[in-house]
Scaffold this motif. Sequence first.
Motif, PDB file in Angstrom:
ATOM      1  N   ARG A   1      -5.209  -5.242  41.962  1.00 45.58           N
ATOM      2  CA  ARG A   1      -6.208  -4.695  41.048  1.00 45.58           C
ATOM      3  C   ARG A   1      -5.603  -4.824  39.651  1.00 45.58           C
ATOM      4  N   ALA A   2      -6.311  -5.452  38.730  1.00 42.79           N
ATOM      5  CA  ALA A   2      -5.716  -5.726  37.421  1.00 42.79           C
ATOM      6  C   ALA A   2      -6.768  -5.693  36.325  1.00 42.79           C
ATOM      7  N   THR A   3      -6.321  -5.362  35.128  1.00 40.31           N
ATOM      8  CA  THR A   3      -7.181  -5.402  33.948  1.00 40.31           C
ATOM      9  C   THR A   3      -6.427  -6.086  32.813  1.00 40.31           C
TER      10      THR A   3
ATOM     11  N   LEU B   1      -8.496   1.330  36.563  1.00 40.91           N
ATOM     12  CA  LEU B   1      -7.443   1.116  35.576  1.00 40.91           C
ATOM     13  C   LEU B   1      -7.955   1.086  34.136  1.00 40.91           C
ATOM     14  N   ILE B   2      -9.288   1.096  33.940  1.00 44.87           N
ATOM     15  CA  ILE B   2      -9.802   0.783  32.595  1.00 44.87           C
ATOM     16  C   ILE B   2      -9.465   1.845  31.556  1.00 44.87           C
ATOM     17  N   PHE B   3      -9.236   3.087  31.986  1.00 38.20           N
ATOM     18  CA  PHE B   3      -8.931   4.135  31.008  1.00 38.20           C
ATOM     19  C   PHE B   3      -7.428   4.359  30.840  1.00 38.20           C
TER      20      PHE B   3
ATOM     21  N   THR C   1     -11.572  -3.975  23.975  1.00 38.77           N
ATOM     22  CA  THR C   1     -12.281  -4.475  25.149  1.00 38.77           C
ATOM     23  C   THR C   1     -11.313  -4.537  26.324  1.00 38.77           C
ATOM     24  N   VAL C   2     -11.740  -3.967  27.436  1.00 44.32           N
ATOM     25  CA  VAL C   2     -10.959  -4.022  28.667  1.00 44.32           C
ATOM     26  C   VAL C   2     -11.735  -4.853  29.674  1.00 44.32           C
ATOM     27  N   THR C   3     -11.070  -5.834  30.243  1.00 42.84           N
ATOM     28  CA  THR C   3     -11.699  -6.713  31.220  1.00 42.84           C
ATOM     29  C   THR C   3     -11.150  -6.422  32.596  1.00 42.84           C
ATOM     30  N   ALA C   4     -12.062  -6.182  33.536  1.00 43.01           N
ATOM     31  CA  ALA C   4     -11.708  -5.939  34.941  1.00 43.01           C
ATOM     32  C   ALA C   4     -12.551  -6.888  35.784  1.00 43.01           C
ATOM     33  N   GLY C   5     -11.916  -7.915  36.308  1.00 40.31           N
ATOM     34  CA  GLY C   5     -12.680  -8.935  37.035  1.00 40.31           C
ATOM     35  C   GLY C   5     -13.626  -9.641  36.095  1.00 40.31           C
ATOM     36  N   ASP C   6     -14.912  -9.637  36.428  1.00 43.05           N
ATOM     37  CA  ASP C   6     -15.917 -10.280  35.563  1.00 43.05           C
ATOM     38  C   ASP C   6     -16.663  -9.264  34.723  1.00 43.05           C
ATOM     39  N   ARG C   7     -16.134  -8.049  34.630  1.00 45.71           N
ATOM     40  CA  ARG C   7     -16.786  -6.978  33.855  1.00 45.71           C
ATOM     41  C   ARG C   7     -15.975  -6.706  32.597  1.00 45.71           C
ATOM     42  N   HIS C   8     -16.695  -6.408  31.514  1.00 42.20           N
ATOM     43  CA  HIS C   8     -16.074  -6.124  30.233  1.00 42.20           C
ATOM     44  C   HIS C   8     -16.523  -4.750  29.754  1.00 42.20           C
ATOM     45  N   TYR C   9     -15.584  -3.958  29.288  1.00 45.18           N
ATOM     46  CA  TYR C   9     -15.881  -2.596  28.850  1.00 45.18           C
ATOM     47  C   TYR C   9     -15.438  -2.411  27.407  1.00 45.18           C
TER      48      TYR C   9
END
Length: 278
Positions: A246-248, A225-227, A270-278
């Motif tokens: 599944r969520a961001t 989902l990040i893009f 910044t996009v956050t998916a779970g404990d990851r940041h992009y």
Amino acid sequence: MATFAAISDHDGAETLRTLARLAAHKILSKDKQGLPADPRDAIFAAEYIRECDRLLANTPLLVQEAIESAGHAAEGANVDPYQGVVEVLQNAEDRRAREVRVTLRDGPTSKQMLITHNGLPVEYEHVLAMMLPFVSTKRDDADLRGRFGIGLKTLRRICTDIQVHGAPYHFGSTAGVGIREREAEEAIAEFYEPATDTLLVLDLEGDFDTSSFEQWFEEWTDDGLIFLDHVRRFELKHEDGRTSVRATKATAWVDLQIRDDELTRLQRRTVTAGDRHY
């Protein structure tokens, strides 16, 4: 022949039917000149679907065979049997949906998959593009991700019938080249609201493997989902009542650089998916 402007000045059911027939002719001939705004009326929607089906039935048999062959090609366009679900997710993104929800249920003749989103509604210009292969309303917009026509046809790898419900439009494909009205689906608590949502109903193949699909979803990470700019939640409601999500989350865009000529603009978020940041 009466013009769209002249017809739209009059009220009444027959006026809406006439407008729908003219709109169908315009769409099938790719004549965008003078297309009316969608009246979002049940009489218009029903007549539009019937006229599209009539016009398709009257195309030469060789053309019908070519359309059917294109459909078979689209069905086999991806190795992943569930790629069609991802295509629906991307189409929902193009309609600015925030959520996409999937569930399974027992239908009248087979297991069914239901996919719904809360994006912009179906319009009459979308109807044929959602049913016919390699027909798109999106060719001129590079920002759009989904592929009406191809995307839904890839769902045929797992189903025998596809219905689309986006009030006032309720339709499905037929054997060969055609499109038919379908009965509207009622609201489903905490899943589908006809006034705001678009719903796809798939009659699944007899050998559809529920456990395989659920495993596919579990392996589909939030990173998918990040893009996306709009869809922030993709969920599977299991038949036993569980929900897999599944969520961001995304921050607002921030300008990094704007040149004087404004032709180059750099932004970040910044996009956050779970404990990851992009």
